[in-house]
Design a protein around this motif. Structure first.
Motif, mmCIF file in Angstrom:
data_model
loop_
_atom_site.group_PDB
_atom_site.id
_atom_site.type_symbol
_atom_site.label_atom_id
_atom_site.label_comp_id
_atom_site.label_asym_id
_atom_site.label_seq_id
_atom_site.Cartn_x
_atom_site.Cartn_y
_atom_site.Cartn_z
ATOM 1 N N ASN A 1 0.843 -1.189 0.000
ATOM 2 C CA ASN A 1 0.000 0.000 0.000
ATOM 3 C C ASN A 1 0.887 1.250 0.000
ATOM 4 O O ASN A 1 1.718 1.428 0.885
ATOM 5 C CB ASN A 1 -0.880 -0.061 1.255
ATOM 6 C CG ASN A 1 -1.829 1.109 1.403
ATOM 7 O OD1 ASN A 1 -1.793 2.055 0.621
ATOM 8 N ND2 ASN A 1 -2.659 1.063 2.419
ATOM 9 N N ASP B 1 -1.738 5.955 4.655
ATOM 10 C CA ASP B 1 -2.298 5.327 5.849
ATOM 11 C C ASP B 1 -1.148 4.925 6.774
ATOM 12 O O ASP B 1 -0.213 4.248 6.355
ATOM 13 C CB ASP B 1 -3.113 4.094 5.452
ATOM 14 C CG ASP B 1 -3.747 3.421 6.651
ATOM 15 O OD1 ASP B 1 -4.657 4.029 7.248
ATOM 16 O OD2 ASP B 1 -3.334 2.296 6.989
ATOM 17 N N LYS B 2 -1.219 5.334 8.020
ATOM 18 C CA LYS B 2 -0.106 5.097 8.950
ATOM 19 C C LYS B 2 -0.003 3.638 9.385
ATOM 20 O O LYS B 2 1.069 3.143 9.675
ATOM 21 C CB LYS B 2 -0.236 5.999 10.183
ATOM 22 C CG LYS B 2 0.027 7.472 9.898
ATOM 23 C CD LYS B 2 -0.047 8.297 11.166
ATOM 24 C CE LYS B 2 0.203 9.775 10.892
ATOM 25 N NZ LYS B 2 1.592 10.082 10.687
ATOM 26 N N ALA B 3 -1.144 2.936 9.418
ATOM 27 C CA ALA B 3 -1.121 1.557 9.893
ATOM 28 C C ALA B 3 -0.692 0.569 8.814
ATOM 29 O O ALA B 3 0.050 -0.376 9.093
ATOM 30 C CB ALA B 3 -2.498 1.173 10.431
ATOM 31 N N THR B 4 -1.156 0.778 7.596
ATOM 32 C CA THR B 4 -0.895 -0.210 6.539
ATOM 33 C C THR B 4 -0.175 0.362 5.329
ATOM 34 O O THR B 4 0.198 -0.399 4.426
ATOM 35 C CB THR B 4 -2.222 -0.839 6.060
ATOM 36 O OG1 THR B 4 -3.027 0.185 5.450
ATOM 37 C CG2 THR B 4 -2.988 -1.451 7.217
ATOM 38 N N ASP C 1 3.820 6.860 7.909
ATOM 39 C CA ASP C 1 4.821 7.235 8.916
ATOM 40 C C ASP C 1 6.247 7.108 8.390
ATOM 41 O O ASP C 1 7.198 7.090 9.156
ATOM 42 C CB ASP C 1 4.637 6.386 10.186
ATOM 43 C CG ASP C 1 4.806 4.893 9.927
ATOM 44 O OD1 ASP C 1 4.861 4.499 8.742
ATOM 45 O OD2 ASP C 1 4.878 4.128 10.915
ATOM 46 N N LYS D 1 11.652 -0.687 7.648
ATOM 47 C CA LYS D 1 12.214 -1.303 8.846
ATOM 48 C C LYS D 1 13.613 -1.854 8.609
ATOM 49 O O LYS D 1 14.103 -2.683 9.372
ATOM 50 C CB LYS D 1 11.287 -2.415 9.336
ATOM 51 C CG LYS D 1 9.905 -1.904 9.733
ATOM 52 C CD LYS D 1 9.003 -3.040 10.188
ATOM 53 C CE LYS D 1 7.618 -2.504 10.587
ATOM 54 N NZ LYS D 1 6.694 -3.591 11.025
ATOM 55 N N ASN E 1 -6.877 1.942 4.302
ATOM 56 C CA ASN E 1 -6.459 0.857 5.188
ATOM 57 C C ASN E 1 -6.459 -0.434 4.371
ATOM 58 O O ASN E 1 -7.509 -1.015 4.090
ATOM 59 C CB ASN E 1 -7.392 0.738 6.385
ATOM 60 C CG ASN E 1 -6.868 -0.277 7.402
ATOM 61 O OD1 ASN E 1 -7.094 -1.472 7.271
ATOM 62 N ND2 ASN E 1 -6.156 0.222 8.401
ATOM 63 N N PRO F 1 -4.069 -3.743 4.483
ATOM 64 C CA PRO F 1 -2.916 -4.544 4.918
ATOM 65 C C PRO F 1 -2.343 -5.357 3.761
ATOM 66 O O PRO F 1 -3.072 -5.819 2.877
ATOM 67 C CB PRO F 1 -3.519 -5.464 5.987
ATOM 68 C CG PRO F 1 -4.766 -4.776 6.438
ATOM 69 C CD PRO F 1 -5.283 -4.073 5.229
#
Length: 519
Positions: free
Chosen positions: A75, A79-82, A86, A103, A138, A140
Protein backbone atom coordinates in the motif's frame (compact mmCIF):
# COMPACT_ATOMS: atom_id res chain seq x y z
CA UNK A 1 7.18 -4.43 -15.73
CA UNK A 2 7.78 -8.17 -15.21
CA UNK A 3 5.23 -10.40 -13.52
CA UNK A 4 2.40 -7.87 -13.49
CA UNK A 5 -1.18 -8.69 -14.46
CA UNK A 6 -3.24 -6.88 -17.12
CA UNK A 7 -4.61 -3.65 -15.64
CA UNK A 8 -6.48 -1.93 -18.43
CA UNK A 9 -9.17 -0.65 -16.06
CA UNK A 10 -6.69 1.16 -13.81
CA UNK A 11 -6.12 4.12 -16.09
CA UNK A 12 -9.69 5.27 -15.48
CA UNK A 13 -8.71 5.95 -11.89
CA UNK A 14 -5.50 7.60 -13.04
CA UNK A 15 -7.13 9.89 -15.58
CA UNK A 16 -9.98 10.78 -13.25
CA UNK A 17 -7.45 12.27 -10.89
CA UNK A 18 -7.25 11.82 -7.13
CA UNK A 19 -8.78 14.08 -4.46
CA UNK A 20 -6.10 15.82 -2.38
CA UNK A 21 -6.28 15.67 1.40
CA UNK A 22 -5.85 19.06 3.03
CA UNK A 23 -6.62 20.09 6.57
CA UNK A 24 -5.09 23.48 5.71
CA UNK A 25 -5.00 25.62 2.55
CA UNK A 26 -2.52 24.21 0.01
CA UNK A 27 0.21 26.65 -0.93
CA UNK A 28 1.26 27.20 -4.51
CA UNK A 29 4.61 25.56 -3.72
CA UNK A 30 2.93 22.48 -2.22
CA UNK A 31 0.54 22.23 -5.12
CA UNK A 32 3.39 22.51 -7.60
CA UNK A 33 5.36 19.83 -5.76
CA UNK A 34 2.46 17.36 -5.70
CA UNK A 35 1.68 17.96 -9.37
CA UNK A 36 5.31 17.36 -10.25
CA UNK A 37 5.27 14.23 -8.11
CA UNK A 38 2.12 13.00 -9.84
CA UNK A 39 3.77 13.40 -13.24
CA UNK A 40 6.90 11.58 -12.06
CA UNK A 41 4.84 8.77 -10.50
CA UNK A 42 3.04 8.45 -13.83
CA UNK A 43 6.37 8.29 -15.67
CA UNK A 44 7.36 5.51 -13.26
CA UNK A 45 4.06 3.68 -13.91
CA UNK A 46 3.62 3.23 -10.15
CA UNK A 47 -0.17 2.85 -10.33
CA UNK A 48 0.05 -0.25 -12.53
CA UNK A 49 1.72 -2.44 -9.92
CA UNK A 50 0.29 -0.86 -6.79
CA UNK A 51 -3.40 -1.13 -7.70
CA UNK A 52 -5.56 -4.23 -7.95
CA UNK A 53 -8.18 -4.38 -10.72
CA UNK A 54 -11.20 -2.51 -9.37
CA UNK A 55 -9.27 -1.44 -6.26
CA UNK A 56 -8.28 1.93 -4.87
CA UNK A 57 -5.36 3.55 -6.69
CA UNK A 58 -2.00 2.92 -5.00
CA UNK A 59 -3.53 0.79 -2.20
CA UNK A 60 -1.48 -2.22 -3.32
CA UNK A 61 -2.53 -5.84 -3.15
CA UNK A 62 -1.72 -6.85 -6.72
CA UNK A 63 -0.34 -10.38 -6.90
CA UNK A 64 2.79 -10.50 -9.05
CA UNK A 65 3.90 -13.90 -10.27
CA UNK A 66 7.63 -14.57 -10.31
CA UNK A 67 9.66 -17.73 -10.97
CA UNK A 68 10.01 -18.05 -7.19
CA UNK A 69 6.39 -17.54 -6.11
CA UNK A 70 3.84 -14.76 -5.67
CA UNK A 71 4.49 -11.40 -4.06
CA UNK A 72 1.75 -8.84 -3.32
CA UNK A 73 2.49 -5.18 -3.81
CA UNK A 74 2.35 -2.85 -0.78
CA UNK A 75 0.00 0.00 0.00
CA UNK A 76 1.51 3.36 -1.06
CA UNK A 77 -1.21 5.60 0.35
CA UNK A 78 -0.43 7.67 3.49
CA UNK A 79 -2.30 5.33 5.85
CA UNK A 80 -0.11 5.10 8.95
CA UNK A 81 -1.12 1.56 9.89
CA UNK A 82 -0.89 -0.21 6.54
CA UNK A 83 0.65 2.30 4.13
CA UNK A 84 3.60 4.71 4.11
CA UNK A 85 2.06 7.41 6.30
CA UNK A 86 4.82 7.24 8.92
CA UNK A 87 7.73 7.01 6.49
CA UNK A 88 10.28 9.81 6.68
CA UNK A 89 11.75 11.50 3.60
CA UNK A 90 15.03 9.65 4.11
CA UNK A 91 13.27 6.28 4.45
CA UNK A 92 11.28 6.83 1.26
CA UNK A 93 14.36 7.86 -0.68
CA UNK A 94 16.32 4.91 0.70
CA UNK A 95 13.64 2.54 -0.63
CA UNK A 96 14.00 3.94 -4.15
CA UNK A 97 17.73 4.51 -4.06
CA UNK A 98 18.95 1.47 -2.11
CA UNK A 99 16.06 -1.01 -2.15
CA UNK A 100 15.80 -1.00 1.65
CA UNK A 101 12.41 -0.75 3.33
CA UNK A 102 10.93 1.17 6.25
CA UNK A 103 12.21 -1.30 8.85
CA UNK A 104 15.60 -1.84 7.26
CA UNK A 105 14.55 -4.94 5.34
CA UNK A 106 15.86 -5.75 1.87
CA UNK A 107 13.22 -5.21 -0.82
CA UNK A 108 12.66 -7.79 -3.52
CA UNK A 109 13.81 -6.63 -6.97
CA UNK A 110 10.30 -7.12 -8.34
CA UNK A 111 10.24 -3.50 -7.15
CA UNK A 112 12.52 -1.93 -9.81
CA UNK A 113 14.92 -0.19 -7.44
CA UNK A 114 17.88 -1.19 -9.66
CA UNK A 115 16.47 1.51 -11.98
CA UNK A 116 14.87 3.85 -9.46
CA UNK A 117 18.27 4.18 -7.78
CA UNK A 118 19.12 6.66 -10.54
CA UNK A 119 16.25 9.01 -9.61
CA UNK A 120 17.39 12.21 -7.91
CA UNK A 121 16.43 12.77 -4.30
CA UNK A 122 14.41 15.87 -5.23
CA UNK A 123 12.34 13.86 -7.70
CA UNK A 124 11.92 11.01 -5.22
CA UNK A 125 10.58 13.39 -2.57
CA UNK A 126 8.23 14.99 -5.10
CA UNK A 127 6.76 11.51 -5.67
CA UNK A 128 6.45 11.08 -1.92
CA UNK A 129 4.63 14.44 -1.66
CA UNK A 130 2.15 13.28 -4.29
CA UNK A 131 1.56 9.92 -2.59
CA UNK A 132 1.05 11.70 0.74
CA UNK A 133 -1.61 13.89 -0.89
CA UNK A 134 -3.76 10.82 -1.64
CA UNK A 135 -6.60 9.63 0.61
CA UNK A 136 -5.23 7.08 3.09
CA UNK A 137 -6.56 3.56 2.53
CA UNK A 138 -6.46 0.86 5.19
CA UNK A 139 -5.16 -2.05 3.10
CA UNK A 140 -2.92 -4.54 4.92
CA UNK A 141 -0.38 -6.28 2.73
CA UNK A 142 -0.99 -9.93 1.93
CA UNK A 143 1.75 -12.34 3.05
CA UNK A 144 4.54 -13.36 0.73
CA UNK A 145 4.13 -16.71 -1.09
CA UNK A 146 7.74 -17.41 -2.04
CA UNK A 147 9.39 -20.82 -1.89
CA UNK A 148 12.36 -21.43 0.43
CA UNK A 149 14.97 -19.92 0.54
CA UNK A 150 13.59 -16.95 -1.45
CA UNK A 151 11.12 -16.17 1.34
CA UNK A 152 14.03 -15.17 3.59
CA UNK A 153 14.86 -11.54 2.90
CA UNK A 154 18.38 -11.74 4.31
CA UNK A 155 19.14 -14.18 1.49
CA UNK A 156 18.82 -11.18 -0.83
CA UNK A 157 22.20 -9.93 0.35
CA UNK A 158 23.95 -12.31 -2.05
CA UNK A 159 21.75 -11.15 -4.92
CA UNK A 160 22.38 -7.49 -4.07
CA UNK A 161 26.13 -8.00 -3.80
CA UNK A 162 26.23 -9.65 -7.22
CA UNK A 163 23.76 -7.52 -9.15
CA UNK A 164 23.07 -4.16 -7.52
CA UNK A 165 24.98 -0.97 -6.78
CA UNK A 166 23.24 2.32 -5.84
CA UNK A 167 24.02 5.15 -8.25
CA UNK A 168 22.28 8.45 -9.00
CA UNK A 169 22.00 9.46 -12.66
CA UNK A 170 24.75 11.76 -13.88
CA UNK A 171 24.33 13.62 -17.20
CA UNK A 172 26.88 12.94 -19.92
CA UNK A 173 28.49 16.32 -20.74
CA UNK A 174 29.16 15.08 -24.28
CA UNK A 175 25.43 14.60 -24.92
CA UNK A 176 22.70 17.16 -25.51
CA UNK A 177 20.22 18.14 -22.79
CA UNK A 178 17.50 16.30 -24.71
CA UNK A 179 19.45 13.04 -24.87
CA UNK A 180 20.37 13.31 -21.18
CA UNK A 181 16.74 13.87 -20.26
CA UNK A 182 15.80 10.80 -22.28
CA UNK A 183 18.53 8.77 -20.61
CA UNK A 184 17.26 9.83 -17.18
CA UNK A 185 13.74 8.68 -18.02
CA UNK A 186 14.72 5.44 -19.77
CA UNK A 187 17.36 4.37 -17.27
CA UNK A 188 15.52 5.64 -14.18
CA UNK A 189 11.79 6.08 -13.68
CA UNK A 190 10.87 4.48 -17.00
CA UNK A 191 12.89 1.37 -16.03
CA UNK A 192 12.70 0.26 -19.68
CA UNK A 193 15.44 -2.30 -19.14
CA UNK A 194 13.22 -4.18 -16.71
CA UNK A 195 11.59 -5.65 -19.82
CA UNK A 196 13.96 -4.82 -22.68
CA UNK A 197 17.20 -6.11 -21.10
CA UNK A 198 18.17 -9.75 -21.08
CA UNK A 199 17.65 -11.41 -17.69
CA UNK A 200 19.69 -14.15 -16.07
CA UNK A 201 18.30 -17.23 -14.30
CA UNK A 202 18.06 -15.36 -10.99
CA UNK A 203 15.83 -12.67 -12.48
CA UNK A 204 18.57 -10.04 -12.51
CA UNK A 205 18.90 -7.73 -15.47
CA UNK A 206 21.84 -8.59 -17.68
CA UNK A 207 23.40 -5.21 -18.34
CA UNK A 208 25.58 -6.70 -21.08
CA UNK A 209 22.31 -7.24 -22.94
CA UNK A 210 21.09 -3.72 -22.26
CA UNK A 211 17.99 -2.83 -24.29
CA UNK A 212 18.68 -5.73 -26.67
CA UNK A 213 15.38 -7.41 -25.89
CA UNK A 214 14.04 -9.83 -23.30
CA UNK A 215 11.16 -12.15 -22.44
CA UNK A 216 8.35 -11.06 -20.12
CA UNK A 217 5.16 -12.90 -19.18
CA UNK A 218 5.14 -14.92 -22.37
CA UNK A 219 5.76 -11.81 -24.50
CA UNK A 220 8.95 -10.57 -26.13
CA UNK A 221 10.14 -7.05 -25.36
CA UNK A 222 12.10 -6.24 -28.52
CA UNK A 223 15.49 -4.73 -29.13
CA UNK A 224 15.21 -0.93 -28.74
CA UNK A 225 18.81 0.01 -29.41
CA UNK A 226 19.69 2.10 -32.48
CA UNK A 227 20.18 -1.04 -34.57
CA UNK A 228 18.52 -0.43 -37.93
CA UNK A 229 17.31 -4.01 -38.45
CA UNK A 230 15.74 -4.96 -35.13
CA UNK A 231 15.86 -1.77 -33.10
CA UNK A 232 14.74 1.81 -33.69
CA UNK A 233 17.70 2.91 -35.80
CA UNK A 234 15.57 3.20 -38.94
CA UNK A 235 12.69 4.95 -37.15
CA UNK A 236 12.32 8.71 -37.32
CA UNK A 237 12.17 10.41 -33.95
CA UNK A 238 8.57 11.52 -34.53
CA UNK A 239 7.58 7.91 -35.32
CA UNK A 240 8.92 6.77 -31.95
CA UNK A 241 7.05 9.60 -30.23
CA UNK A 242 3.81 8.65 -31.98
CA UNK A 243 4.27 5.00 -31.02
CA UNK A 244 4.94 5.84 -27.36
CA UNK A 245 1.97 8.22 -27.27
CA UNK A 246 -0.62 6.13 -29.11
CA UNK A 247 0.69 2.56 -29.29
CA UNK A 248 0.85 2.63 -33.08
CA UNK A 249 3.11 4.05 -35.77
CA UNK A 250 2.18 3.59 -39.45
CA UNK A 251 4.47 1.13 -41.17
CA UNK A 252 6.21 0.31 -37.92
CA UNK A 253 3.83 -1.72 -35.81
CA UNK A 254 1.34 -1.75 -32.95
CA UNK A 255 2.05 -2.13 -29.24
CA UNK A 256 0.87 -5.39 -27.70
CA UNK A 257 0.98 -7.07 -24.30
CA UNK A 258 2.83 -5.32 -21.46
CA UNK A 259 3.97 -2.50 -23.77
CA UNK A 260 0.38 -1.68 -24.62
CA UNK A 261 -0.38 -1.53 -20.88
CA UNK A 262 2.62 0.71 -20.23
CA UNK A 263 1.48 3.16 -22.90
CA UNK A 264 -2.10 2.97 -21.61
CA UNK A 265 -1.17 3.60 -17.97
CA UNK A 266 1.94 5.74 -18.26
CA UNK A 267 3.59 6.87 -21.48
CA UNK A 268 0.54 8.45 -23.11
CA UNK A 269 0.46 11.01 -20.28
CA UNK A 270 4.04 12.20 -20.74
CA UNK A 271 4.72 15.47 -22.52
CA UNK A 272 5.72 15.44 -26.17
CA UNK A 273 9.06 16.93 -25.12
CA UNK A 274 9.77 14.03 -22.76
CA UNK A 275 8.69 11.43 -25.31
CA UNK A 276 10.94 13.17 -27.81
CA UNK A 277 13.79 12.99 -25.32
CA UNK A 278 13.22 9.25 -24.87
CA UNK A 279 13.26 8.83 -28.64
CA UNK A 280 16.43 10.89 -28.97
CA UNK A 281 18.18 8.78 -26.33
CA UNK A 282 17.15 5.49 -27.93
CA UNK A 283 18.32 6.75 -31.31
CA UNK A 284 21.66 7.71 -29.76
CA UNK A 285 22.11 4.44 -27.87
CA UNK A 286 24.77 2.21 -29.41
CA UNK A 287 23.26 -0.30 -31.81
CA UNK A 288 23.39 -3.95 -30.94
CA UNK A 289 22.17 -6.89 -32.99
CA UNK A 290 20.39 -9.79 -31.30
CA UNK A 291 20.78 -12.12 -34.25
CA UNK A 292 22.63 -12.10 -37.55
CA UNK A 293 20.73 -11.49 -40.81
CA UNK A 294 19.57 -14.67 -42.49
CA UNK A 295 19.59 -15.50 -46.16
CA UNK A 296 15.92 -15.36 -47.10
CA UNK A 297 16.38 -15.15 -50.85
CA UNK A 298 15.22 -18.76 -51.24
CA UNK A 299 12.02 -18.65 -49.14
CA UNK A 300 10.01 -21.76 -49.98
CA UNK A 301 6.67 -20.39 -51.17
CA UNK A 302 5.34 -23.94 -51.39
CA UNK A 303 5.97 -24.63 -47.71
CA UNK A 304 3.23 -25.40 -45.20
CA UNK A 305 3.74 -21.96 -43.67
CA UNK A 306 3.36 -20.19 -47.01
CA UNK A 307 0.21 -22.12 -47.82
CA UNK A 308 -1.32 -21.49 -44.40
CA UNK A 309 -0.46 -17.79 -44.64
CA UNK A 310 -2.08 -17.51 -48.07
CA UNK A 311 -5.22 -19.26 -46.78
CA UNK A 312 -5.60 -17.42 -43.48
CA UNK A 313 -3.72 -14.12 -43.59
CA UNK A 314 -3.11 -12.84 -47.12
CA UNK A 315 -6.64 -11.50 -47.65
CA UNK A 316 -5.83 -8.74 -45.15
CA UNK A 317 -2.04 -8.48 -44.99
CA UNK A 318 -1.49 -9.15 -48.70
CA UNK A 319 0.53 -11.74 -50.55
CA UNK A 320 3.48 -9.35 -50.28
CA UNK A 321 2.97 -8.73 -46.56
CA UNK A 322 2.44 -5.00 -47.07
CA UNK A 323 -1.07 -4.77 -45.61
CA UNK A 324 -3.31 -1.82 -46.43
CA UNK A 325 -1.99 1.65 -45.64
CA UNK A 326 -3.75 3.15 -42.62
CA UNK A 327 -6.03 0.13 -42.19
CA UNK A 328 -4.08 -3.14 -42.00
CA UNK A 329 -0.51 -3.14 -40.62
CA UNK A 330 2.28 -4.35 -42.90
CA UNK A 331 4.13 -7.48 -41.80
CA UNK A 332 7.12 -6.82 -44.05
CA UNK A 333 9.63 -4.89 -41.96
CA UNK A 334 7.33 -4.85 -38.92
CA UNK A 335 9.43 -4.74 -35.75
CA UNK A 336 6.99 -6.95 -33.86
CA UNK A 337 7.44 -9.62 -36.53
CA UNK A 338 11.23 -9.35 -36.84
CA UNK A 339 12.08 -9.33 -33.12
CA UNK A 340 14.48 -12.01 -31.93
CA UNK A 341 11.69 -13.84 -30.11
CA UNK A 342 8.48 -15.02 -31.86
CA UNK A 343 6.25 -14.72 -28.78
CA UNK A 344 4.45 -11.52 -29.77
CA UNK A 345 3.54 -12.73 -33.25
CA UNK A 346 2.31 -16.06 -31.89
CA UNK A 347 0.04 -14.38 -29.37
CA UNK A 348 -1.36 -11.94 -31.92
CA UNK A 349 -2.10 -14.76 -34.38
CA UNK A 350 -3.78 -16.81 -31.65
CA UNK A 351 -5.59 -13.99 -29.85
CA UNK A 352 -6.09 -11.20 -32.38
CA UNK A 353 -6.07 -7.50 -31.56
CA UNK A 354 -8.71 -4.85 -30.85
CA UNK A 355 -8.87 -1.76 -33.06
CA UNK A 356 -5.88 0.46 -32.34
CA UNK A 357 -4.15 3.45 -33.89
CA UNK A 358 -6.79 3.70 -36.60
CA UNK A 359 -6.13 0.14 -37.74
CA UNK A 360 -8.90 -2.44 -38.10
CA UNK A 361 -9.32 -5.05 -35.38
CA UNK A 362 -7.54 -8.31 -36.12
CA UNK A 363 -9.50 -11.52 -35.68
CA UNK A 364 -8.04 -14.36 -33.65
CA UNK A 365 -7.11 -16.15 -36.86
CA UNK A 366 -5.11 -18.85 -35.10
CA UNK A 367 -7.83 -19.79 -32.62
CA UNK A 368 -9.08 -22.62 -34.83
CA UNK A 369 -5.66 -23.58 -36.25
CA UNK A 370 -3.37 -26.27 -34.89
CA UNK A 371 -0.25 -25.33 -32.94
CA UNK A 372 1.85 -26.68 -35.81
CA UNK A 373 0.05 -24.50 -38.36
CA UNK A 374 0.37 -21.35 -36.25
CA UNK A 375 4.09 -21.99 -35.80
CA UNK A 376 4.48 -22.47 -39.56
CA UNK A 377 2.64 -19.20 -40.32
CA UNK A 378 4.73 -17.28 -37.81
CA UNK A 379 7.99 -18.68 -39.15
CA UNK A 380 6.94 -17.87 -42.71
CA UNK A 381 6.10 -14.25 -41.80
CA UNK A 382 9.42 -13.90 -39.96
CA UNK A 383 11.44 -15.01 -42.99
CA UNK A 384 9.43 -13.77 -46.00
CA UNK A 385 9.51 -10.40 -47.86
CA UNK A 386 13.02 -9.57 -46.69
CA UNK A 387 12.26 -10.20 -43.01
CA UNK A 388 15.42 -11.84 -41.74
CA UNK A 389 14.28 -13.07 -38.32
CA UNK A 390 15.00 -16.58 -37.05
CA UNK A 391 12.34 -19.18 -37.86
CA UNK A 392 12.25 -20.22 -34.20
CA UNK A 393 8.53 -20.58 -33.42
CA UNK A 394 7.69 -24.11 -32.27
CA UNK A 395 4.39 -25.94 -31.87
CA UNK A 396 4.98 -26.57 -28.16
CA UNK A 397 5.64 -22.88 -27.60
CA UNK A 398 2.40 -22.02 -29.42
CA UNK A 399 0.49 -24.37 -27.14
CA UNK A 400 1.97 -22.79 -24.03
CA UNK A 401 1.24 -19.25 -25.17
CA UNK A 402 -2.23 -20.17 -26.41
CA UNK A 403 -3.17 -21.20 -22.86
CA UNK A 404 -1.98 -17.79 -21.58
CA UNK A 405 -3.74 -15.69 -24.21
CA UNK A 406 -7.14 -14.17 -23.50
CA UNK A 407 -8.34 -11.18 -25.51
CA UNK A 408 -11.51 -9.38 -26.52
CA UNK A 409 -11.15 -11.04 -29.93
CA UNK A 410 -10.86 -14.54 -28.44
CA UNK A 411 -14.23 -15.30 -26.79
CA UNK A 412 -14.34 -18.30 -24.51
CA UNK A 413 -16.53 -19.63 -21.73
CA UNK A 414 -13.60 -19.11 -19.36
CA UNK A 415 -13.19 -15.39 -20.08
CA UNK A 416 -16.87 -14.68 -20.64
CA UNK A 417 -15.95 -11.80 -22.94
CA UNK A 418 -14.71 -9.93 -19.88
CA UNK A 419 -12.23 -7.65 -21.62
CA UNK A 420 -14.00 -4.26 -21.50
CA UNK A 421 -12.69 -1.66 -23.92
CA UNK A 422 -15.66 0.74 -23.90
CA UNK A 423 -15.72 4.03 -22.08
CA UNK A 424 -18.55 4.63 -19.61
CA UNK A 425 -20.33 6.95 -22.03
CA UNK A 426 -20.05 4.46 -24.90
CA UNK A 427 -21.29 1.62 -22.72
CA UNK A 428 -24.29 3.77 -21.78
CA UNK A 429 -24.83 4.67 -25.42
CA UNK A 430 -24.82 1.01 -26.41
CA UNK A 431 -27.43 0.24 -23.78
CA UNK A 432 -29.60 3.21 -24.80
CA UNK A 433 -29.35 2.31 -28.48
CA UNK A 434 -30.44 -1.25 -27.75
CA UNK A 435 -27.37 -2.60 -29.55
CA UNK A 436 -27.42 -6.07 -27.99
CA UNK A 437 -31.13 -6.48 -28.68
CA UNK A 438 -30.66 -5.30 -32.28
CA UNK A 439 -27.80 -7.71 -32.96
CA UNK A 440 -29.06 -10.83 -31.19
CA UNK A 441 -30.07 -13.60 -33.58
CA UNK A 442 -28.87 -11.76 -36.69
CA UNK A 443 -26.54 -13.65 -39.03
CA UNK A 444 -23.42 -11.96 -40.35
CA UNK A 445 -24.85 -12.01 -43.86
CA UNK A 446 -27.69 -9.75 -42.67
CA UNK A 447 -25.69 -7.71 -40.18
CA UNK A 448 -24.82 -4.57 -42.16
CA UNK A 449 -28.28 -3.01 -41.89
CA UNK A 450 -28.41 -3.56 -38.13
CA UNK A 451 -24.97 -2.01 -37.73
CA UNK A 452 -26.11 0.96 -39.83
CA UNK A 453 -29.14 1.36 -37.56
CA UNK A 454 -27.25 1.49 -34.28
CA UNK A 455 -23.92 3.16 -35.16
CA UNK A 456 -25.28 6.74 -35.38
CA UNK A 457 -26.85 6.36 -31.93
CA UNK A 458 -23.63 4.99 -30.46
CA UNK A 459 -21.56 7.78 -32.04
CA UNK A 460 -23.93 10.47 -30.75
CA UNK A 461 -23.71 9.08 -27.21
CA UNK A 462 -20.07 10.21 -27.07
CA UNK A 463 -19.08 12.62 -29.89
CA UNK A 464 -15.50 12.64 -28.63
CA UNK A 465 -15.04 8.88 -28.91
CA UNK A 466 -12.51 7.65 -31.45
CA UNK A 467 -13.40 5.09 -34.08
CA UNK A 468 -11.08 2.65 -32.28
CA UNK A 469 -13.11 3.01 -29.09
CA UNK A 470 -16.42 2.60 -30.93
CA UNK A 471 -15.27 -0.52 -32.78
CA UNK A 472 -14.01 -2.11 -29.56
CA UNK A 473 -17.18 -1.16 -27.68
CA UNK A 474 -19.31 -2.76 -30.38
CA UNK A 475 -17.17 -5.91 -30.33
CA UNK A 476 -17.57 -6.05 -26.57
CA UNK A 477 -21.33 -5.77 -26.94
CA UNK A 478 -21.49 -8.49 -29.59
CA UNK A 479 -19.09 -10.89 -27.86
CA UNK A 480 -21.60 -12.44 -25.38
CA UNK A 481 -24.10 -12.85 -28.23
CA UNK A 482 -21.57 -14.94 -30.16
CA UNK A 483 -20.62 -16.83 -27.03
CA UNK A 484 -24.25 -17.80 -26.37
CA UNK A 485 -25.08 -18.70 -29.99
CA UNK A 486 -25.23 -22.50 -30.09
CA UNK A 487 -25.52 -22.49 -33.89
CA UNK A 488 -21.91 -21.28 -34.15
CA UNK A 489 -19.33 -24.04 -33.49
CA UNK A 490 -16.91 -23.12 -30.69
CA UNK A 491 -13.98 -23.22 -33.12
CA UNK A 492 -15.65 -20.56 -35.29
CA UNK A 493 -16.73 -18.06 -32.63
CA UNK A 494 -13.52 -16.03 -32.82
CA UNK A 495 -13.79 -15.85 -36.61
CA UNK A 496 -17.39 -14.63 -36.38
CA UNK A 497 -16.45 -11.98 -33.84
CA UNK A 498 -13.53 -10.87 -36.01
CA UNK A 499 -15.75 -10.59 -39.07
CA UNK A 500 -18.23 -8.51 -37.08
CA UNK A 501 -15.45 -6.17 -35.95
CA UNK A 502 -14.37 -5.77 -39.56
CA UNK A 503 -17.91 -4.85 -40.60
CA UNK A 504 -18.18 -2.19 -37.88
CA UNK A 505 -14.76 -0.80 -38.81
CA UNK A 506 -15.75 -0.62 -42.48
CA UNK A 507 -19.07 1.08 -41.80
CA UNK A 508 -17.44 3.66 -39.54
CA UNK A 509 -15.01 4.47 -42.34
CA UNK A 510 -18.00 4.85 -44.69
CA UNK A 511 -19.67 7.25 -42.27
CA UNK A 512 -16.45 9.24 -42.02
CA UNK A 513 -16.01 9.35 -45.79
CA UNK A 514 -19.63 9.85 -46.86
CA UNK A 515 -21.39 11.31 -43.84
CA UNK A 516 -23.77 8.37 -43.43
CA UNK A 517 -23.70 4.57 -43.30
CA UNK A 518 -23.42 2.97 -46.71
CA UNK A 519 -23.90 -0.66 -47.74
Amino acid sequence: MPFRSSLANISAALTAGVMLLSSHPVSAAEDSLTERGKYLATAGDCVACHTTPGGKPFAGGLGMETPFGTIYTPNLTPDKATGIGDWSDDEFYRALHEGIGHKGEYLYPVFPFPWYTKVTKDDALAIKAYLFSLPPENAPRKPLKFMFPFNIRTALLTWRTAFFKPSTFKPDPAKSDEVNRGAYLVEGLGHCGECHNHNNLLGASDWSGKLKGGQIEGWYAPNITSDGKEGVGSWRQDEIVQYLKTGAAPGRGIAVGPMKETIHDSLQYLTTADLGAIAAYLKSFSKSETYKPLDTAQVDTASAGAGAYLSNCSSCHGIDGRGVKGQIPALAGNGLVTAAGPENVIRVVVGGLPASGGYAPMPAAGAALSDETVAAIVNYARTAWGNAAPANAEAGQVGTLRAKTSTLMLPSLASGCSKPEATTSLAAGINQAGVREALTGVKLTDMLQRIDDVLPKVKSSDPTATNDAIVNAMIEAYCPIVLADNTVPPTEKSAVLGSFGGLVYGQLNNIEANGSPKN
